[in-house]
Design a protein around this motif. Structure first.
Motif, short mmCIF file in Angstrom:
data_model
loop_
_atom_site.label_atom_id
_atom_site.label_comp_id
_atom_site.label_asym_id
_atom_site.label_seq_id
_atom_site.Cartn_x
_atom_site.Cartn_y
_atom_site.Cartn_z
N CYS A 35 0.94 -1.26 0.02
CA CYS A 35 -0.17 0.05 0.04
C CYS A 35 0.82 1.46 0.21
CB CYS A 35 -0.90 -0.19 1.20
SG CYS A 35 -1.94 1.48 1.41
N VAL A 36 0.75 2.02 -1.15
CA VAL A 36 1.50 3.41 -1.05
C VAL A 36 0.76 4.32 -0.59
CG1 VAL A 36 2.55 4.95 -2.60
CG2 VAL A 36 3.07 2.76 -2.71
N GLN A 157 4.87 -9.11 10.58
CA GLN A 157 3.87 -8.96 9.55
C GLN A 157 3.52 -7.95 8.76
OE1 GLN A 157 -0.03 -10.80 10.90
NE2 GLN A 157 0.55 -10.89 12.81
N LEU A 158 3.92 -6.94 9.51
CA LEU A 158 3.97 -5.42 8.67
C LEU A 158 5.10 -4.81 8.84
CD1 LEU A 158 1.89 -3.28 7.74
CD2 LEU A 158 1.20 -2.73 10.15
N LEU A 159 5.39 -4.18 7.58
CA LEU A 159 6.84 -3.39 7.41
C LEU A 159 6.02 -2.16 7.19
CD1 LEU A 159 9.74 -3.23 7.22
CD2 LEU A 159 9.55 -3.79 4.80
N LEU A 160 6.51 -1.08 8.01
CA LEU A 160 6.33 0.32 7.68
C LEU A 160 7.43 1.21 7.39
CD1 LEU A 160 3.95 1.07 11.00
CD2 LEU A 160 3.13 0.43 8.71
N ILE A 191 3.05 -4.25 3.31
CA ILE A 191 4.09 -3.17 3.32
C ILE A 191 3.27 -2.01 2.84
CG2 ILE A 191 6.12 -2.28 2.23
CD1 ILE A 191 7.29 -4.88 1.15
N VAL A 192 3.54 -1.24 3.83
CA VAL A 192 3.06 0.41 3.84
C VAL A 192 4.21 1.31 3.37
CG1 VAL A 192 1.47 1.99 4.60
CG2 VAL A 192 1.14 -0.06 5.30
N ASP A 202 2.48 3.24 -8.66
CA ASP A 202 2.48 2.27 -9.99
C ASP A 202 2.69 0.72 -9.45
OD1 ASP A 202 1.46 4.12 -11.28
OD2 ASP A 202 3.03 4.65 -12.38
N MET A 203 3.62 0.59 -8.48
CA MET A 203 4.03 -0.81 -8.09
C MET A 203 3.04 -1.14 -6.89
SD MET A 203 7.38 0.00 -5.41
CE MET A 203 7.10 -1.54 -4.60
N ALA A 204 1.94 -0.52 -6.55
CA ALA A 204 1.33 -0.77 -5.47
C ALA A 204 0.05 -1.61 -5.62
CB ALA A 204 1.01 0.07 -4.58
N ASN A 205 -0.64 -2.35 -4.94
CA ASN A 205 -1.83 -2.94 -4.79
C ASN A 205 -2.99 -2.14 -4.57
OD1 ASN A 205 -0.13 -5.14 -3.17
ND2 ASN A 205 -0.73 -5.93 -5.28
N HIS A 206 -2.56 -0.91 -3.82
CA HIS A 206 -3.40 -0.30 -2.96
C HIS A 206 -2.87 1.22 -2.79
CE1 HIS A 206 -6.31 0.20 0.75
NE2 HIS A 206 -6.30 1.31 -0.42
#
Ligand code: ATP
Ligand code: MG
Length: 232
Positions: A35-36, A157-160, A191-192, A202-206
């Protein structure tokens, strides 16, 4: 859903000198997404990321991450959440200057009951030839890779990531984003990425755009482009 933010508000200063930074922000992020979040300087991106990372707390609203309701948790529970569930990559790396690359990573490895293989990670991030160097002996991109390895070794689980390419030149930035993509694919890490550079979306799903403390646009992309094709 890995992250659920509901109606958060955050401001600084007192009544006469109040700066409302986040004005009723709600968003959901699914597990495994990249997510960007992009927006101009001062729009509240780092504030939002810091709230997700429990480095800061909202004035109002609810934040649930990995099933944990951060707004209800005590300081020691929040510390455990930061230690066990999260990797945080800061804009200016924050490496420990007196420790070598491998020692910087080991500090975080020792925090986790379930760390990734440190040598494999060093290889993945292209740090093998630098592992016994100190931060001052490294370029900005190498230091950033070390910061990413340190954040990832705990197998969070989550990378900020706050402006992970902010201090890097164009080709190193793309190399860095390629590594984040690889980590997402290999380890399934959500990944946020917070950035002022909308091309990274453009490389993100969200993709979430933030402006003046509000979400101004949001979209999903089932077929994000390869990092090599990004340009700005
Ligand atoms: N601890 C603080 N005390 C007072 N004001 C703050 C604090 N942290 C942030 N702010 C203010 O909140 C606003 C948003 O800041 P934030 O750092 O979230 O923006 P940003 O979108 O990350 O900007 P940049 O792209 O420049 O990093 C700014 O006006 C900033 O001055
Ligand atoms: Mg910022």
């Amino acid at each position: 859903m890995l992250i659920n933010i509901e109606h958060i508000k955050k401001g600084y200063g007192d009544k006469s000198n109040r700066n409302e930074v986040l004005k009723d922000v709600s968003l959901q992020i699914e597990e495994g997404e990249i997510c960007v979040i992009f927006g101009p300087s001062g729009s509240g991106k780092s504030t939002l990321l810091n709230i997700l990372g429990a480095l800061d707390q909202p004035d109002e609203g609810r934040v649930t991450v990995c099933g944990k309701e951060l707004h209800k948790m005590k300081m020691n529970e929040l510390a455990k959440y930061r230690r066990d569930d999260l990797g945080f990559v800061f804009q200016f790396y924050n490496l420990i200057p007196d420790l070598t690359v491998i020692e910087n990573i080991q500090v975080c490895e020792n925090l986790s009951p379930n760390p990734l293989d440190i040598n494999e990670l060093i290889k993945t991030l292209g740090l093998e030839e630098h592992k016994y160097k100190f931060p001052y002996q490294l370029s900005g991109g190498q230091q950033q890779r070390c910061a990413i390895a340190r954040a990832l070794v705990k197998n969070p689980q989550l990378l900020l990531c706050d402006e992970p390419t902010g201090a890097l030149d164009y080709s190193i930035s793309k190399e860095m984003l390629g590594l984040l993509k690889k980590v997402n694919e290999e380890y399934g890490t959500t990944i946020v990425i917070v950035t002022h550079n909308n091309a990274i979306g453009d490389m993100a799903n969200h993709i979430i755009a933030i402006r003046d403390g509000k979400i101004s646009k949001e979209s999903h992309n089932d077929e994000p482009c390869d990092v090599e094709k990004l340009s700005w």
